[in-house]
Design a protein around this motif. Structure first.
Motif, mmCIF file in Angstrom:
data_model
loop_
_atom_site.group_PDB
_atom_site.id
_atom_site.type_symbol
_atom_site.label_atom_id
_atom_site.label_comp_id
_atom_site.label_asym_id
_atom_site.label_seq_id
_atom_site.Cartn_x
_atom_site.Cartn_y
_atom_site.Cartn_z
ATOM 1 N N GLN A 201 -8.467 5.761 -20.007
ATOM 2 C CA GLN A 201 -8.528 7.208 -20.174
ATOM 3 C C GLN A 201 -9.071 7.919 -18.938
ATOM 4 N N ASN A 202 -9.673 7.179 -18.036
ATOM 5 C CA ASN A 202 -10.182 7.755 -16.795
ATOM 6 C C ASN A 202 -9.009 7.877 -15.816
ATOM 7 N N ALA A 203 -8.468 9.078 -15.693
ATOM 8 C CA ALA A 203 -7.259 9.269 -14.883
ATOM 9 C C ALA A 203 -7.511 8.949 -13.418
ATOM 10 N N ARG A 204 -8.653 9.373 -12.900
ATOM 11 C CA ARG A 204 -8.946 9.116 -11.485
ATOM 12 C C ARG A 204 -9.060 7.626 -11.208
ATOM 13 N N GLY A 205 -9.739 6.888 -12.099
ATOM 14 C CA GLY A 205 -9.869 5.459 -11.901
ATOM 15 C C GLY A 205 -8.546 4.721 -12.029
ATOM 16 N N MET A 206 -7.714 5.124 -13.010
ATOM 17 C CA MET A 206 -6.429 4.458 -13.187
ATOM 18 C C MET A 206 -5.499 4.703 -12.009
ATOM 19 N N TRP A 207 -5.434 5.945 -11.537
ATOM 20 C CA TRP A 207 -4.577 6.222 -10.392
ATOM 21 C C TRP A 207 -5.090 5.536 -9.133
ATOM 22 N N SER A 208 -6.396 5.464 -8.976
ATOM 23 C CA SER A 208 -6.959 4.755 -7.823
ATOM 24 C C SER A 208 -6.603 3.279 -7.882
ATOM 25 N N LEU A 209 -6.657 2.693 -9.085
ATOM 26 C CA LEU A 209 -6.298 1.285 -9.228
ATOM 27 C C LEU A 209 -4.818 1.074 -8.930
ATOM 28 N N ARG A 210 -3.956 1.962 -9.405
ATOM 29 C CA ARG A 210 -2.519 1.816 -9.136
ATOM 30 C C ARG A 210 -2.232 1.921 -7.635
ATOM 31 N N ILE A 211 -2.831 2.898 -6.975
ATOM 32 C CA ILE A 211 -2.593 3.074 -5.538
ATOM 33 C C ILE A 211 -3.145 1.887 -4.761
ATOM 34 N N PHE A 212 -4.319 1.401 -5.167
ATOM 35 C CA PHE A 212 -4.912 0.249 -4.475
ATOM 36 C C PHE A 212 -4.039 -0.989 -4.633
ATOM 37 N N LEU A 213 -3.531 -1.235 -5.827
ATOM 38 C CA LEU A 213 -2.638 -2.378 -6.035
ATOM 39 C C LEU A 213 -1.340 -2.221 -5.247
ATOM 40 N N LEU A 214 -0.835 -0.995 -5.157
ATOM 41 C CA LEU A 214 0.378 -0.756 -4.378
ATOM 42 C C LEU A 214 0.139 -1.031 -2.898
ATOM 43 N N LEU A 215 -0.986 -0.571 -2.359
ATOM 44 C CA LEU A 215 -1.307 -0.843 -0.955
ATOM 45 C C LEU A 215 -1.478 -2.334 -0.715
ATOM 46 N N THR A 216 -2.111 -3.014 -1.653
ATOM 47 C CA THR A 216 -2.269 -4.464 -1.510
ATOM 48 C C THR A 216 -0.923 -5.169 -1.509
ATOM 49 N N LEU A 217 -0.040 -4.762 -2.406
ATOM 50 C CA LEU A 217 1.291 -5.371 -2.471
ATOM 51 C C LEU A 217 2.087 -5.104 -1.202
ATOM 52 N N VAL A 218 2.005 -3.880 -0.688
ATOM 53 C CA VAL A 218 2.730 -3.543 0.545
ATOM 54 C C VAL A 218 2.195 -4.350 1.719
ATOM 55 N N SER A 219 0.871 -4.493 1.808
ATOM 56 C CA SER A 219 0.293 -5.222 2.935
ATOM 57 C C SER A 219 0.628 -6.708 2.897
ATOM 58 N N LEU A 220 0.861 -7.256 1.704
ATOM 59 C CA LEU A 220 1.214 -8.675 1.610
ATOM 60 C C LEU A 220 2.555 -8.973 2.264
ATOM 61 N N PHE A 221 3.437 -7.977 2.306
ATOM 62 C CA PHE A 221 4.767 -8.164 2.898
ATOM 63 C C PHE A 221 4.866 -7.452 4.243
ATOM 64 N N ALA A 222 3.771 -7.508 5.017
ATOM 65 C CA ALA A 222 3.756 -6.815 6.307
ATOM 66 C C ALA A 222 4.813 -7.383 7.255
ATOM 67 N N GLU A 223 5.048 -8.700 7.203
ATOM 68 C CA GLU A 223 6.065 -9.281 8.097
ATOM 69 C C GLU A 223 7.457 -8.763 7.799
ATOM 70 N N LEU A 224 7.715 -8.413 6.556
ATOM 71 C CA LEU A 224 9.035 -7.900 6.191
ATOM 72 C C LEU A 224 9.175 -6.411 6.477
ATOM 73 N N LEU A 225 8.046 -5.730 6.698
ATOM 74 C CA LEU A 225 8.080 -4.293 6.953
ATOM 75 C C LEU A 225 7.924 -3.958 8.425
ATOM 76 N N ALA A 226 7.218 -4.782 9.168
ATOM 77 C CA ALA A 226 6.978 -4.520 10.587
ATOM 78 C C ALA A 226 7.075 -5.840 11.335
ATOM 79 N N ASN A 227 8.103 -5.963 12.167
ATOM 80 C CA ASN A 227 8.313 -7.192 12.917
ATOM 81 C C ASN A 227 9.220 -6.906 14.099
ATOM 82 N N ASP A 228 9.023 -7.654 15.166
ATOM 83 C CA ASP A 228 9.878 -7.501 16.339
ATOM 84 C C ASP A 228 11.095 -8.425 16.286
ATOM 85 N N ARG A 229 11.327 -9.018 15.114
ATOM 86 C CA ARG A 229 12.509 -9.840 14.904
ATOM 87 C C ARG A 229 13.305 -9.291 13.737
#
Length: 367
Positions: free
Chosen positions: A45-73
């Motif tokens: 029910q805490n909207a700020r906490g839930m949205w913060s958790l969703r954004i944090f998980l999204l950033l974590t997921l994006v950073s895990l695939f850094a090689e697929l998002l930024a690479n010189d190959r």
């Protein structure tokens, strides 16, 4: 066959068809307690906490695939009907019509022209690795944001967005790993002190007071200047000083629970101390761990950023937010460097603090 036996056989058949691991049963049993279900409902029910958790998980997921998002190959190269995957294997330049049998530079004009003529290449979103230098800049470095470099380049012609993606993954990995390791040590120490009490608790408290009085940042700076810096060494040194903040919370909770009726009954029935601590006392102490872990991760992120900013953290050339802030300080004529690092670190700390506050309010025993 009566109705009760029929239901028991049906439940047994379902359990055999879909076996549940012991850790899943324990998690479900821990969550099945009414006040914990209510706490999770309050957190949702805490909207700020839930949205913060969703954004944090999204950033974590994006950073895990850094090689697929930024690479010189390129991700995939189709050349003369053959399929190549440069991310997984190094190909010599002669494979794509080059002259030398060295590793292929996929930004070389001749290689780019040859691939375009005989096939095609699928590139990541950012065509640079965190340590690759851009040699096609039209002006001095650090260069301004452009269509090719969305956040510009630093003073060594390295793409800022690529370094930011890899630095974000490193910072999140460091903070989360430190939070887990420090929480494990703090929970064990607080559990032992609170359960056995007596002299163990007395001497443990005196040791923690002396250990906490040491200037953590200064000790880290001294050790980092003596030892060759690495992510493993920094993690080990920070774990040594980060576990003490959780001991007091776990100890107080265990001191409260150890005299409850069900704990005394288990002791009277002959249950071992290890069994009582793990099955009857520890589940109550985990609440303090959940609420305090995001703040430990935020403190680790601040310390790592500060050490990198001072040049005493990760080895030179590593992608880190602190190094980006240091570049912003050294290049005041390029404000995008400092502003990028500031907004990233401020956003990460805000998300962690909001998650921690939401967990603290949800699991508050007064509610």
């Amino acid at each position: 066959m009566n109705r009760v036996s029929w239901r028991l056989r049906l439940a047994s058949a379902r359990l055999v068809a879909h076996p549940v691991h012991s850790w899943q049963r324990k998690v479900r049993a821990w969550l099945a307690v009414p006040h914990r279900r209510q706490a999770l409902a309050r957190f949702r029910q805490n909207a700020r906490g839930m949205w913060s958790l969703r954004i944090f998980l999204l950033l974590t997921l994006v950073s895990l695939f850094a090689e697929l998002l930024a690479n010189d190959r390129p991700l995939v190269v189709v050349y003369k009907g053959a399929l190549y995957c440069p991310l997984l294997k190094d190909y010599p330049e002669t494979t794509f019509g080059g002259t030398f049998a060295t590793a292929t530079d996929y930004h070389d004009a001749l290689v780019v022209e040859s691939i375009a003529r005989e096939g095609f290449a699928i590139w990541p979103l950012v065509r640079y690795h965190y340590d690759s230098h851009s040699l096609d800049l039209s002006g001095p470095v650090p260069s301004k944001p452009s269509a090719r470099h969305w956040l510009g380049t630093d003073d060594q012609a390295r793409d800022v967005l690529a370094r930011l993606l890899y630095g974000l993954r490193l910072s999140l990995f460091f903070g989360l790993t430190l939070a887990v390791c420090a929480s494990l040590i703090g929970v064990v120490a607080g559990l032992m002190q609170g359960y056995f009490a007596g002299r163990l608790d007395l001497w443990g408290q005196r040791f923690i007071e002396l250990w906490s009085a040491m200037p953590q940042l200064y000790v880290l700076i001294i050790l980092a200047s003596v030892i060759t810096p690495s992510i493993t060494w920094l993690l080990f040194l920070m774990v040594l000083f980060s576990w003490t903040g959780l001991v007091g919370l776990v100890r107080a909770e265990v001191l409260r629970v150890r005299n409850f009726d069900y704990v005394r009954a288990a002791r009277a029935l002959g249950a071992s101390h290890a069994h009582i601590m793990l099955h009857h006392v520890l589940p109550n102490a985990l609440v303090a761990t959940f609420t305090f872990a995001p703040f430990i991760a935020a403190g680790a992120l601040v310390t790592l950023t500060g050490l990198d900013f001072l040049g005493l953290g990760l080895p030179p050339g590593s992608a880190s937010i602190g190094e980006l802030l240091a570049q912003g300080k050294n290049n005041l004529q390029a404000p995008w460097l400092g502003l990028t690092g500031f907004f990233v670190i401020a956003s990460l700390l805000s998300l962690m603090v909001f998650i921690g506050e939401a967990l603290r309010d949800a699991f508050d025993p007064r509610r």
